[in-house]
Design an enzyme around this catalytic site. Structure first.
Site, PDB file in Angstrom:
ATOM      1  N   ARG A  16      20.625  -7.019 -54.275  1.00  0.00           N
ATOM      2  CA  ARG A  16      21.229  -8.080 -55.093  1.00  0.00           C
ATOM      3  C   ARG A  16      20.143  -8.632 -55.997  1.00  0.00           C
ATOM      4  O   ARG A  16      19.102  -9.084 -55.531  1.00  0.00           O
ATOM      5  CB  ARG A  16      21.805  -9.202 -54.227  1.00  0.00           C
ATOM      6  N   GLU A  32      14.963 -13.085 -58.664  1.00  0.00           N
ATOM      7  CA  GLU A  32      14.354 -12.169 -57.703  1.00  0.00           C
ATOM      8  C   GLU A  32      15.263 -10.970 -57.494  1.00  0.00           C
ATOM      9  O   GLU A  32      16.423 -10.972 -57.898  1.00  0.00           O
ATOM     10  CB  GLU A  32      14.120 -12.874 -56.358  1.00  0.00           C
ATOM     11  N   ASN A  34      16.595  -8.721 -54.260  1.00  0.00           N
ATOM     12  CA  ASN A  34      16.674  -8.640 -52.801  1.00  0.00           C
ATOM     13  C   ASN A  34      16.888  -7.201 -52.368  1.00  0.00           C
ATOM     14  O   ASN A  34      17.838  -6.547 -52.812  1.00  0.00           O
ATOM     15  CB  ASN A  34      17.839  -9.494 -52.292  1.00  0.00           C
ATOM     16  N   SER A  39      22.961 -10.825 -48.915  1.00  0.00           N
ATOM     17  CA  SER A  39      24.117 -11.417 -48.250  1.00  0.00           C
ATOM     18  C   SER A  39      25.245 -11.786 -49.208  1.00  0.00           C
ATOM     19  O   SER A  39      25.077 -11.821 -50.419  1.00  0.00           O
ATOM     20  CB  SER A  39      23.692 -12.657 -47.471  1.00  0.00           C
ATOM     21  N   LYS A 197       7.934 -10.860 -53.678  1.00  0.00           N
ATOM     22  CA  LYS A 197       7.648 -11.527 -54.956  1.00  0.00           C
ATOM     23  C   LYS A 197       6.442 -10.891 -55.642  1.00  0.00           C
ATOM     24  O   LYS A 197       6.366 -10.841 -56.866  1.00  0.00           O
ATOM     25  CB  LYS A 197       7.379 -13.019 -54.716  1.00  0.00           C
ATOM     26  N   LYS A 251       5.946 -19.508 -55.458  1.00  0.00           N
ATOM     27  CA  LYS A 251       6.753 -18.755 -54.503  1.00  0.00           C
ATOM     28  C   LYS A 251       5.885 -18.019 -53.495  1.00  0.00           C
ATOM     29  O   LYS A 251       5.026 -17.222 -53.872  1.00  0.00           O
ATOM     30  CB  LYS A 251       7.629 -17.730 -55.245  1.00  0.00           C
ATOM     31  N   GLU A 255      11.651 -14.763 -47.754  1.00  0.00           N
ATOM     32  CA  GLU A 255      13.051 -14.591 -48.120  1.00  0.00           C
ATOM     33  C   GLU A 255      13.893 -15.588 -47.328  1.00  0.00           C
ATOM     34  O   GLU A 255      13.457 -16.136 -46.326  1.00  0.00           O
ATOM     35  CB  GLU A 255      13.522 -13.161 -47.808  1.00  0.00           C
ATOM     36  N   GLY A 256      15.132 -15.789 -47.792  1.00  0.00           N
ATOM     37  CA  GLY A 256      16.064 -16.588 -47.016  1.00  0.00           C
ATOM     38  C   GLY A 256      16.285 -17.996 -47.500  1.00  0.00           C
ATOM     39  O   GLY A 256      17.046 -18.751 -46.904  1.00  0.00           O
ATOM     40  N   ARG A 338      26.736 -18.487 -57.187  1.00  0.00           N
ATOM     41  CA  ARG A 338      26.432 -19.664 -56.366  1.00  0.00           C
ATOM     42  C   ARG A 338      26.276 -20.880 -57.270  1.00  0.00           C
ATOM     43  O   ARG A 338      25.640 -20.796 -58.320  1.00  0.00           O
ATOM     44  CB  ARG A 338      25.146 -19.446 -55.572  1.00  0.00           C
TER      45      ARG A 338
END
Length: 364
Positions: A16, A32, A34, A39, A197, A251, A255-256, A338
């Site tokens: 993603r 970024e 992923n 998810s 990153k 950064k 992740e998350g 989002r």
């Protein structure tokens, strides 16, 4: 794994790539990429269908057309990619193993992939934590992975990206066991690291994309999506960031959601890291802060409807499957939208900062 030089003939990536629309340049800039636990393909597909259904019923009153919400097939296409990888493994009795967190909060998003795999492709999925893999798993002499008595063809990680996922050596042993096996890993450890990153920052350097692409137009299009990215050995940029911290994001290699550093905290962290030097600097990158245009939005929280200014982040799902030199699959697979209040620095849904939303296409 580098020391043993293990070959991975079959590579599966469920990605993603996240973007925000920068108000200054009116361009989509990449946040970024992923490569592990990308998810919300399941729930984002449902949300898009929910919004299409609502507009079918009430759209005329609002002056909105449901057809302007793009169809979102992320769940079915991710499931199809997993089933194609299962087919490439060539063992009809094998299962797909989804690696999950012990107290999984995002299980319903994952459920839709499991459901599509069973109903549409006849593929069985098992769910195991890293600790369960360590306790129940083994690698046979020919490399075949067996967990709880079942042969595993594909290991799909929805955990293993956070230090919190490795509370003991047992979890590390589980990760190593899976890497040593012949199962298709989504992602393998090397593929996992590509999503850091640091790699994102390295790819933004001059003349790096040319190592991987020949078409100058494609290279130019990719570069146009890159925000400013710098390592902390760039003293000039670090000095500018300390002076104007609101223009940057610091950064870590995490992740998350919930890990980025902004504003006053960014300045203080940079000053401290300059004193420490060495590996401390390499643990972070600096990124240009993106300023999307905020919109007044109706939100519901705790049963109460209210208005607030919000910004949105667009994620494009993609699937990639390769067997040796043959590319089996390389597709765009839908999207994730989002939305969060503009005052929030973080954007994770599972972390509690944002809500799932849909795209509404306009003529503007």
């Amino acid at each position: 794994m580098m020391e043993v030089n293990k070959e991975e003939d079959i590579r599966l990536g469920l990605h993603r790539s996240d973007y925000m629309l920068d108000s200054g340049t009116n361009s989509l800039l990449q946040i970024e990429l992923n490569t592990i636990s990308s998810s919300f393909p399941g729930l984002s597909s449902l949300v898009s269908e929910l919004h299409r259904t609502l507009l079918n019923r009430h759209g005329k009153v609002l002056g909105l057309d449901s057809k302007r919400i793009p169809q979102n097939w992320a769940a079915t296409q991710f499931a199809e990619a997993l089933s194609m990888a299962w087919t490439e493994f060539n063992n009809k009795s094998a299962v797909i193993m989804m690696v999950v967190q012990p107290e999984e909060r995002n299980m319903y998003d994952q459920y839709w992939l499991i459901n599509h795999l069973k109903e549409s492709h006849g593929v069985k999925t098992i769910r195991k934590t890293l600790a369960q893999v360590e306790a129940e798993g083994q690698v046979l002499p020919d490399g075949t992975p067996v967990v709880d008595g079942q042969t595993v063809s594909v290991v799909y990680f929805r955990a293993g990206y956070s230090p919190n996922d490795y509370p003991s050596e047992a979890e590390w042993r589980a990760r190593l066991l899976m890497e040593q096996s012949s199962a298709i890993k989504c992602p393998s450890i090397s593929y996992h690291l590509v999503g850091t990153k640091k790699i994102q920052q390295e790819l933004a350097k001059p003349n790096i994309l040319e190592r991987f692409l020949n078409n100058k137009e494609d290279i130019a299009k990719l570069r146009k999506c890159f925000a400013g990215l710098w390592s902390l050995d760039n003293e000039e940029i670090v000095k500018t960031a300390i002076e104007k911290p609101d223009l940057f994001v610091l950064k870590p290699q995490r992740e998350g959601g919930g890990n980025n550093i902004y504003g006053y905290d960014l300045r203080e962290t940079l000053v401290r890291l300059q004193k420490e030097q060495g590996e401390a600097l390499a643990a972070y990158i600096l990124m240009q802060r993106i300023f999307p245009r905020a919109s007044l939005t109706h939100l519901v929280q705790g049963g109460v409807c209210f208005e607030d200014r919000t910004i949105s982040e667009l994620g494009i799902f993609g699937a990639y499957l390769r067997n040796k030199d043959k590319v089996v699959l390389n597709n765009q697979c839908g999207y994730l939208m989002r939305t969060k209040v503009s005052s929030s620095n973080e954007g994770g849904v599972a972390a509690g900062f944002a809500v799932l939303d849909s795209i509404l296409l306009t003529d503007e």
